[in-house]
Write an enzyme that holds these catalytic residues in place. Structure first.
Site, PDB file in Angstrom:
ATOM      1  N   ARG A  65      46.242  54.383   4.192  1.00  0.00           N
ATOM      2  CA  ARG A  65      46.319  54.051   5.416  1.00  0.00           C
ATOM      3  C   ARG A  65      47.858  54.306   5.779  1.00  0.00           C
ATOM      4  O   ARG A  65      48.110  55.101   6.700  1.00  0.00           O
ATOM      5  CB  ARG A  65      45.740  52.889   6.149  1.00  0.00           C
ATOM      6  CG  ARG A  65      46.153  52.454   7.427  1.00  0.00           C
ATOM      7  CD  ARG A  65      46.040  53.682   8.359  1.00  0.00           C
ATOM      8  NE  ARG A  65      44.680  54.105   8.274  1.00  0.00           N
ATOM      9  CZ  ARG A  65      44.268  55.248   9.032  1.00  0.00           C
ATOM     10  NH1 ARG A  65      45.032  56.107   9.657  1.00  0.00           N
ATOM     11  NH2 ARG A  65      43.073  55.533   8.943  1.00  0.00           N
ATOM     12  N   GLU A 124      79.563  62.943  27.730  1.00  0.00           N
ATOM     13  CA  GLU A 124      78.715  63.240  28.471  1.00  0.00           C
ATOM     14  C   GLU A 124      79.212  63.144  29.974  1.00  0.00           C
ATOM     15  O   GLU A 124      80.070  62.334  30.220  1.00  0.00           O
ATOM     16  CB  GLU A 124      77.405  62.103  28.175  1.00  0.00           C
ATOM     17  CG  GLU A 124      76.535  62.280  29.456  1.00  0.00           C
ATOM     18  CD  GLU A 124      75.483  61.073  29.632  1.00  0.00           C
ATOM     19  OE1 GLU A 124      74.411  60.921  28.737  1.00  0.00           O
ATOM     20  OE2 GLU A 124      75.794  60.217  30.179  1.00  0.00           O
ATOM     21  N   LYS A 139      66.542  58.524  19.782  1.00  0.00           N
ATOM     22  CA  LYS A 139      65.275  58.026  20.439  1.00  0.00           C
ATOM     23  C   LYS A 139      63.940  58.022  19.321  1.00  0.00           C
ATOM     24  O   LYS A 139      63.203  58.491  19.477  1.00  0.00           O
ATOM     25  CB  LYS A 139      64.773  58.240  21.676  1.00  0.00           C
ATOM     26  CG  LYS A 139      65.706  58.163  22.758  1.00  0.00           C
ATOM     27  CD  LYS A 139      65.602  58.813  24.069  1.00  0.00           C
ATOM     28  CE  LYS A 139      66.851  58.643  24.912  1.00  0.00           C
ATOM     29  NZ  LYS A 139      66.462  59.354  26.328  1.00  0.00           N
ATOM     30  N   LYS A 169      79.039  58.415  26.682  1.00  0.00           N
ATOM     31  CA  LYS A 169      78.192  58.437  27.763  1.00  0.00           C
ATOM     32  C   LYS A 169      78.751  57.618  28.781  1.00  0.00           C
ATOM     33  O   LYS A 169      79.960  57.129  28.906  1.00  0.00           O
ATOM     34  CB  LYS A 169      77.020  57.987  27.152  1.00  0.00           C
ATOM     35  CG  LYS A 169      76.623  58.587  26.105  1.00  0.00           C
ATOM     36  CD  LYS A 169      75.112  58.335  25.522  1.00  0.00           C
ATOM     37  CE  LYS A 169      74.334  59.389  26.375  1.00  0.00           C
ATOM     38  NZ  LYS A 169      72.743  59.442  26.000  1.00  0.00           N
ATOM     39  N   ASP A 199      74.302  66.403  31.472  1.00  0.00           N
ATOM     40  CA  ASP A 199      73.260  65.552  31.618  1.00  0.00           C
ATOM     41  C   ASP A 199      72.398  65.642  32.963  1.00  0.00           C
ATOM     42  O   ASP A 199      73.057  65.220  34.091  1.00  0.00           O
ATOM     43  CB  ASP A 199      73.713  63.915  31.516  1.00  0.00           C
ATOM     44  CG  ASP A 199      72.513  63.060  31.402  1.00  0.00           C
ATOM     45  OD1 ASP A 199      71.716  63.189  30.495  1.00  0.00           O
ATOM     46  OD2 ASP A 199      72.575  61.972  32.120  1.00  0.00           O
TER      47      ASP A 199
END
Length: 296
Positions: A99, A201, A134, A166, A222
């Site tokens: 598994r 960004e 992510k 950012k 962005d």
């Protein structure tokens, strides 16, 4: 190496500690210790293979003498019904490892297959498809390897690898005063070593010139529309690497890539993928103890 042996072993040991903390009770009760088996990993749907090293290490962690055959190369497309790998060894250990190996390879092959679709849609442009941070916590090394198997590239691996300022960083730095943007970024640039990559960004055309004036290496546009991306690329005019990010999907990636950007980052490669349907079919080998024989 596709990823570090230490990193792979860490993932596998944590997964097996979760799945069989005191051993596989079912296999210990039902399967004789001497029984041997051959198992084939089969595809139930089409995909792109990623995870051969996981198959090898996953089964051999339980049975060091297991024989593992990789029948499909990393990054190779396959059809439904294809036999991807074959393993022979102690039946108990194969069933215990099954598994965890399946879970990882299903996910990695799904990421590779999805990445390959994005790469194909960007073909004919100079844009590279890249992943993001992510990722599933603890599985980043495997998931980003799977992106490479699908023909994609990796963004920075972690927060320690490069500077990526950012919108929230800039809000703190400038105190909401856009006139300070160039000065605060230039000061940060001067504190960095010459080998450290610096990316910023922006979320508007108006920010591009102040950011470029600070001497950054990459500028991330962005959530720009395709028209805005083309305008941004023209404005940058080769003074920095241009990355498009935000809201990119299979329906939009071709137009985004055709805008002239150098990179297209896609979080969906790892955060929204659905595992491919793969199965492990086990056949007992001749010569093992009768499964119905009495046990001590």
């Amino acid at each position: 190496m596709p990823f570090t042996a230490h990193g792979l072993r860490r993932v596998l040991e944590a997964a097996y500690a979760e799945d069989a903390p005191q051993g596989d009770l079912t296999s210990l009760v039902l399967i004789p210790e001497s029984a041997r088996a051959t198992a084939e990993l089969r595809a139930r749907v089409p995909g792109v293979f990623s995870g051969g090293p996981v198959v090898e290490a996953g089964f051999r962690l339980h049975d060091p003498e297991a024989r593992v055959e990789l029948l499909v190369a990393e990054g190779q497309p396959f059809d439904a019904g294809a036999v991807l790998t074959r393993v022979s060894g102690k039946a108990r250990e194969i069933l215990t490892a099954e598994r965890v190996v399946l879970n990882l390879v299903q996910r990695m092959s799904a990421i590779a297959a999805l990445t390959a679709r994005y790469v194909a849609l960007a073909e004919g442009t100079k844009a590279r498809i890249v992943d993001t941070r992510k990722t599933t916590p603890g599985l980043r090394e495997l998931e980003r390897y799977a992106v490479r198997c699908g023909g994609g590239r990796n963004h920075r691996y972690s927060l320690s690898d490069a500077v990526l300022a950012k919108d929230n960083h800039l809000a703190v730095l400038t105190g909401g005063d856009p006139a300070r943007l160039t000065d605060v970024l230039r000061a940060a640039r001067e504190r960095l070593g010459h080998t450290t990559h610096f990316e910023v960004e922006v979320d508007s055309i108006e920010q591009i010139e102040p950011v470029l004036a600070a001497g950054v290496d990459t500028i991330m546009l962005d959530n720009f529309t395709p028209d805005q991306l083309r305008e941004g690329v023209a404005l940058v005019a080769g003074r920095a690497i241009v990355e498009a990010s935000g809201g990119v999907n299979l329906a939009t990636v071709a137009e985004v890539a055709a805008s002239g950007v150098d990179l297209v980052s896609v979080g969906a490669l790892t955060h929204s993928v659905a595992n491919l349907d793969l199965g492990l079919d086990v056949v007992l080998e001749v010569g093992g103890e009768d499964p119905g024989a009495s046990r001590p």
